[in-house]
Design an enzyme around this catalytic site. Structure first.
Site, PDB file in Angstrom:
ATOM      1  N   SER A 130      -7.247  -2.626  13.913  1.00 43.78           N
ATOM      2  CA  SER A 130      -8.260  -2.168  13.170  1.00 43.78           C
ATOM      3  C   SER A 130      -9.434  -3.338  13.033  1.00 43.78           C
ATOM      4  CB  SER A 130      -7.629  -2.493  11.739  1.00 43.78           C
ATOM      5  OG  SER A 130      -8.543  -2.387  10.512  1.00 43.78           O
ATOM      6  N   TYR A 150      -3.393  -7.477   4.957  1.00 42.34           N
ATOM      7  CA  TYR A 150      -3.860  -6.421   5.788  1.00 42.34           C
ATOM      8  C   TYR A 150      -4.447  -7.203   7.317  1.00 42.34           C
ATOM      9  CZ  TYR A 150      -5.106  -1.990   8.015  1.00 42.34           C
ATOM     10  OH  TYR A 150      -5.207  -0.737   8.849  1.00 42.34           O
TER      11      TYR A 150
END
Length: 276
Positions: free
Chosen positions: A131, A144
């Site tokens: 990501s 995350y």
């Protein structure tokens, strides 16, 4: 030329879009996910296998499946993942263990399982889906950010380590895009996750757009695959205009403090796991 491909998290979202694009290209695709049976809308040319990326036994089954049916593998796409985030003093250690087990160690298990096969073949390509959070680290997303940054580091390491064996490694770092990810958000810091859901649902890109751009990067052999111009600009700003980058991040953090300082204490997280 048709390739033999395994995609994790292939039943929904980006994974399903990747499976569809690969099958349309003419590749032989094994889509894997948590469900016992293939979803009804899985592309007709794709095969299906249940695979929990946190299970060594399931990975061993996947390896045996491709060796038996295809006598090898050309492309491994480690896509399966879960979504969570929040403030460091709100997210629990149990949530850290949950997201690390899937988003990092799930990728590690895939690479560990198939690297011996790729080495024996003298060929293969590993694509790890991370990501932009692995390259840019906005506030209130420490768990995350950390696991996605680890996937980026793992991928860069393997790109060097496996190159002498003829094996390529790429890492894809998409920004927010419309997919089922918003509905899979889990965690105790619900105010942060509601903001992330708005960003996901409001993106101009869908899963099919991102899948096409990832596969284009794979075709070109890019070790780092970015899927949108905003990501390119943000990464360039971090590298070349660090004071500006830091100013934006601190402003985001300040806005978050004003929003959350009076928020009620969060409930304990729900621990179910869903694919990206």
């Amino acid at each position: 030329m048709s390739r033999r491909v395994l995609v994790t998290g292939g039943a929904s979202g980006l994974g399903r879009a990747l499976v569809a694009a690969l099958a349309a290209r003419g590749d032989r695709v094994l889509a894997t996910d948590l469900a016992e049976r293939a979803p009804a809308d899985l592309p007709g040319k794709a095969d299906y296998l249940r695979l929990d990326v946190t299970s060594d036994e399931d990975w061993a089954t996947a390896l045996a499946r491709v060796e038996e049916r295809w006598n090898g593998l050309d492309l491994l796409v480690n896509n399966a993942g879960v979504a969570s985030g929040g403030r460091i003093d709100v997210v629990t250690p149990a949530e850290w263990e949950w997201i690390t087990g899937t988003n990092l160690l799930g990728v590690v298990r895939g690479c560990h399982t198939f690297t011996p096969l790729f080495k024996r073949q003298g060929s293969g390509h590993i694509v790890n889906v991370a990501s932009m959070a692995g390259l840019l680290h906005p506030p209130q997303m420490s768990s995350y950010n950390a696991v996605k940054a680890a996937v980026v580091a793992l991928s860069e390491t393997l790109s060097h380590e496996l190159a002498p064996y003829g094996v390529r490694t790429s890492v894809a770092c998409p920004s927010f895009f419309r997919s089922g990810l918003a509905s899979s958000l889990r965690g105790s810091d619900t105010s942060v996750e509601s903001g992330a859901a708005r960003l996901i649902d409001g993106s101009r890109l869908g899963a099919d757009d991102v899948a096409a751009r990832i596969l284009r990067g794979v075709e070109r052999g890019r070790p780092l695959i970015l899927t949108d111009w905003e990501g390119h600009l943000a990464l360039r700003a971090k590298r070349l205009l660090r004071p500006l980058h830091d100013h934006v991040m601190r402003r985001l953090a300040g806005n978050a403090r004003r929003k959350n300082e009076d928020a009620p204490a969060p409930a304990l997280p729900h621990r179910s796991r869903r694919p990206r």
